[in-house]
Motif scaffolding. Structure first.
Motif, PDB file in Angstrom:
ATOM      1  N   GLY A  63      56.342  68.322  36.707  1.00 36.31           N
ATOM      2  CA  GLY A  63      56.737  67.278  35.775  1.00 36.31           C
ATOM      3  C   GLY A  63      56.284  65.914  36.256  1.00 36.31           C
ATOM      4  O   GLY A  63      55.931  65.751  37.432  1.00 36.31           O
ATOM      5  N   THR A  64      56.274  64.942  35.364  1.00 39.18           N
ATOM      6  CA  THR A  64      55.893  63.568  35.681  1.00 39.18           C
ATOM      7  C   THR A  64      57.080  62.669  35.366  1.00 39.18           C
ATOM      8  O   THR A  64      57.661  62.760  34.276  1.00 39.18           O
ATOM      9  CB  THR A  64      54.655  63.144  34.862  1.00 39.18           C
ATOM     10  OG1 THR A  64      53.573  64.036  35.172  1.00 39.18           O
ATOM     11  CG2 THR A  64      54.236  61.720  35.189  1.00 39.18           C
ATOM     12  N   PHE A  65      57.411  61.789  36.336  1.00 41.06           N
ATOM     13  CA  PHE A  65      58.624  60.977  36.221  1.00 41.06           C
ATOM     14  C   PHE A  65      58.347  59.542  36.645  1.00 41.06           C
ATOM     15  O   PHE A  65      57.567  59.293  37.571  1.00 41.06           O
ATOM     16  CB  PHE A  65      59.744  61.584  37.080  1.00 41.06           C
ATOM     17  CG  PHE A  65      60.038  63.006  36.682  1.00 41.06           C
ATOM     18  CD1 PHE A  65      60.939  63.284  35.676  1.00 41.06           C
ATOM     19  CD2 PHE A  65      59.369  64.061  37.290  1.00 41.06           C
ATOM     20  CE1 PHE A  65      61.179  64.584  35.274  1.00 41.06           C
ATOM     21  CE2 PHE A  65      59.605  65.373  36.899  1.00 41.06           C
ATOM     22  CZ  PHE A  65      60.508  65.631  35.897  1.00 41.06           C
ATOM     23  N   ALA A  66      59.014  58.611  35.981  1.00 42.18           N
ATOM     24  CA  ALA A  66      58.832  57.182  36.242  1.00 42.18           C
ATOM     25  C   ALA A  66      59.430  56.793  37.585  1.00 42.18           C
ATOM     26  O   ALA A  66      60.467  57.318  37.997  1.00 42.18           O
ATOM     27  CB  ALA A  66      59.471  56.358  35.133  1.00 42.18           C
ATOM     28  N   LEU A  67      58.754  55.846  38.243  1.00 43.02           N
ATOM     29  CA  LEU A  67      59.283  55.273  39.478  1.00 43.02           C
ATOM     30  C   LEU A  67      60.385  54.280  39.144  1.00 43.02           C
ATOM     31  O   LEU A  67      60.306  53.568  38.142  1.00 43.02           O
ATOM     32  CB  LEU A  67      58.189  54.512  40.227  1.00 43.02           C
ATOM     33  CG  LEU A  67      57.231  55.306  41.082  1.00 43.02           C
ATOM     34  CD1 LEU A  67      56.128  54.392  41.609  1.00 43.02           C
ATOM     35  CD2 LEU A  67      57.949  55.978  42.228  1.00 43.02           C
ATOM     36  N   SER A  68      61.385  54.226  39.999  1.00 42.42           N
ATOM     37  CA  SER A  68      62.444  53.234  39.899  1.00 42.42           C
ATOM     38  C   SER A  68      62.777  52.821  41.325  1.00 42.42           C
ATOM     39  O   SER A  68      63.235  53.657  42.118  1.00 42.42           O
ATOM     40  CB  SER A  68      63.669  53.818  39.205  1.00 42.42           C
ATOM     41  OG  SER A  68      64.713  52.870  39.194  1.00 42.42           O
ATOM     42  N   GLY A  69      62.496  51.564  41.662  1.00 38.11           N
ATOM     43  CA  GLY A  69      62.747  51.107  43.025  1.00 38.11           C
ATOM     44  C   GLY A  69      61.911  51.842  44.049  1.00 38.11           C
ATOM     45  O   GLY A  69      62.326  52.011  45.196  1.00 38.11           O
ATOM     46  N   GLY A  70      60.750  52.316  43.637  1.00 38.33           N
ATOM     47  CA  GLY A  70      59.849  52.994  44.561  1.00 38.33           C
ATOM     48  C   GLY A  70      60.110  54.478  44.722  1.00 38.33           C
ATOM     49  O   GLY A  70      59.470  55.131  45.549  1.00 38.33           O
ATOM     50  N   THR A  71      61.052  55.039  43.938  1.00 40.66           N
ATOM     51  CA  THR A  71      61.322  56.477  44.039  1.00 40.66           C
ATOM     52  C   THR A  71      61.313  57.141  42.665  1.00 40.66           C
ATOM     53  O   THR A  71      61.583  56.503  41.653  1.00 40.66           O
ATOM     54  CB  THR A  71      62.676  56.781  44.722  1.00 40.66           C
ATOM     55  OG1 THR A  71      63.722  56.266  43.919  1.00 40.66           O
ATOM     56  CG2 THR A  71      62.740  56.219  46.133  1.00 40.66           C
ATOM     57  N   ALA A  72      61.007  58.409  42.676  1.00 41.25           N
ATOM     58  CA  ALA A  72      61.094  59.250  41.484  1.00 41.25           C
ATOM     59  C   ALA A  72      61.630  60.596  41.956  1.00 41.25           C
ATOM     60  O   ALA A  72      61.332  61.029  43.082  1.00 41.25           O
ATOM     61  CB  ALA A  72      59.731  59.423  40.821  1.00 41.25           C
ATOM     62  N   ALA A  73      62.406  61.254  41.122  1.00 42.43           N
ATOM     63  CA  ALA A  73      63.008  62.520  41.531  1.00 42.43           C
ATOM     64  C   ALA A  73      63.117  63.473  40.354  1.00 42.43           C
ATOM     65  O   ALA A  73      63.141  63.054  39.195  1.00 42.43           O
ATOM     66  CB  ALA A  73      64.389  62.286  42.144  1.00 42.43           C
ATOM     67  N   THR A  74      63.183  64.758  40.684  1.00 42.64           N
ATOM     68  CA  THR A  74      63.425  65.791  39.690  1.00 42.64           C
ATOM     69  C   THR A  74      64.176  66.929  40.354  1.00 42.64           C
ATOM     70  O   THR A  74      64.122  67.096  41.578  1.00 42.64           O
ATOM     71  CB  THR A  74      62.108  66.309  39.067  1.00 42.64           C
ATOM     72  OG1 THR A  74      62.428  67.246  38.036  1.00 42.64           O
ATOM     73  CG2 THR A  74      61.230  66.992  40.108  1.00 42.64           C
ATOM     74  N   ILE A  75      64.876  67.700  39.546  1.00 39.56           N
ATOM     75  CA  ILE A  75      65.554  68.897  40.037  1.00 39.56           C
ATOM     76  C   ILE A  75      64.873  70.095  39.396  1.00 39.56           C
ATOM     77  O   ILE A  75      64.700  70.132  38.187  1.00 39.56           O
ATOM     78  CB  ILE A  75      67.053  68.899  39.690  1.00 39.56           C
ATOM     79  CG1 ILE A  75      67.739  67.699  40.332  1.00 39.56           C
ATOM     80  CG2 ILE A  75      67.710  70.212  40.140  1.00 39.56           C
ATOM     81  CD1 ILE A  75      69.184  67.506  39.908  1.00 39.56           C
ATOM     82  N   THR A  76      64.476  71.053  40.220  1.00 40.10           N
ATOM     83  CA  THR A  76      63.877  72.277  39.695  1.00 40.10           C
ATOM     84  C   THR A  76      64.642  73.484  40.213  1.00 40.10           C
ATOM     85  O   THR A  76      65.067  73.506  41.375  1.00 40.10           O
ATOM     86  CB  THR A  76      62.373  72.393  40.057  1.00 40.10           C
ATOM     87  OG1 THR A  76      61.853  73.579  39.472  1.00 40.10           O
ATOM     88  CG2 THR A  76      62.149  72.414  41.560  1.00 40.10           C
ATOM     89  N   SER A  77      64.825  74.474  39.341  1.00 41.89           N
ATOM     90  CA  SER A  77      65.483  75.725  39.748  1.00 41.89           C
ATOM     91  C   SER A  77      64.601  76.911  39.360  1.00 41.89           C
ATOM     92  O   SER A  77      65.075  78.030  39.279  1.00 41.89           O
ATOM     93  CB  SER A  77      66.862  75.839  39.101  1.00 41.89           C
ATOM     94  OG  SER A  77      66.740  75.792  37.697  1.00 41.89           O
ATOM     95  N   THR A  78      63.311  76.650  39.138  1.00 43.82           N
ATOM     96  CA  THR A  78      62.406  77.696  38.656  1.00 43.82           C
ATOM     97  C   THR A  78      61.469  78.235  39.724  1.00 43.82           C
ATOM     98  O   THR A  78      60.574  79.016  39.410  1.00 43.82           O
ATOM     99  CB  THR A  78      61.562  77.163  37.472  1.00 43.82           C
ATOM    100  OG1 THR A  78      60.796  76.044  37.930  1.00 43.82           O
ATOM    101  CG2 THR A  78      62.445  76.760  36.304  1.00 43.82           C
ATOM    102  N   LEU A  79      61.659  77.828  40.978  1.00 44.04           N
ATOM    103  CA  LEU A  79      60.774  78.306  42.042  1.00 44.04           C
ATOM    104  C   LEU A  79      61.073  79.771  42.350  1.00 44.04           C
ATOM    105  O   LEU A  79      62.217  80.146  42.572  1.00 44.04           O
ATOM    106  CB  LEU A  79      60.927  77.447  43.297  1.00 44.04           C
ATOM    107  CG  LEU A  79      60.577  75.969  43.127  1.00 44.04           C
ATOM    108  CD1 LEU A  79      60.884  75.193  44.401  1.00 44.04           C
ATOM    109  CD2 LEU A  79      59.119  75.791  42.730  1.00 44.04           C
TER     110      LEU A  79
END
Length: 189
Positions: A63-79
């Motif tokens: 996925g692609t996610f916007a930076l906020s304060g120099g960080t971006a995060a995502t949660i994945t449970s599909t590995l």
């Protein structure tokens, strides 16, 4: 009278992508279990960088996610079980160049599903019922009888809900194997 001015050349710079950036990638839990939520966090330096980060598993985009304060995060449970080679790719902005994190090897183990319960003895001609219990994995569970090497099982069956039930018609010892499958396809015996 007409006049001609000299040619004036003006260069307009909208920004420069010459600013060097560094992207790091971290995982909230490593190793993890299949189906478990894992938070992936990308940190881009300098923290004033804007734009977005693309999280990848090899060449597959998570996925692609916007930076906020120099960080971006995502949660994945599909590995899925096995090693995953994850990267975070910062796309750059008007003032900062793109950068890619070093590879983070996320190790994912198969979901551990166990079946508990020891059925008590049954009597011929007497209605019998015993409930097996599954734990681990993701409910709902489906139980199946996968091995039956005895004749004493006549009159009994295992339901998808994990109930060993029926009315035994013969005596003897029983050896059998029950398998459980969770909602995500992981199995245990």
């Amino acid at each position: 009278a007409t006049s001609t001015s000299q040619v004036l050349t003006q260069t307009v710079t909208l920004g420069s992508t010459s600013g060097t950036t560094t992207t790091t990638l971290t995982s909230s839990v490593n190793p993890s279990t299949a189906g478990q939520g894992v938070t992936l966090t990308a940190t881009v330096s300098p923290a004033t960088s804007t734009g977005s980060v693309t999280f990848k598993d090899g060449t597959t985009i998570i996925g692609t996610f916007a930076l906020s304060g120099g960080t971006a995060a995502t949660i994945t449970s599909t590995l899925t079980p096995g090693p995953h080679f994850l990267t975070a790719v910062y796309g750059g902005d008007l003032n900062n160049a793109t950068s890619t994190s070093q590879v983070l090897t996320q190790r994912v183990s198969a979901t551990s599903i166990t079946i508990t319960g020891v059925p008590p003895a049954a009597a011929v001609g007497v209605v019998y019922s015993f409930q097996f219990v599954a734990s681990g994995g993701t409910a709902p569970y489906a139980f199946t009888l996968i091995a039956n090497t005895f004749g004493a099982f006549d009159g009994l069956s295992v339901s998808a809900a994990g109930i060993l039930g029926g009315t035994p018609t013969t005596t003897g010892n029983a050896n059998f194997t029950i398998q459980v499958q969770d909602a995500k396809g992981a199995t245990g015996t």
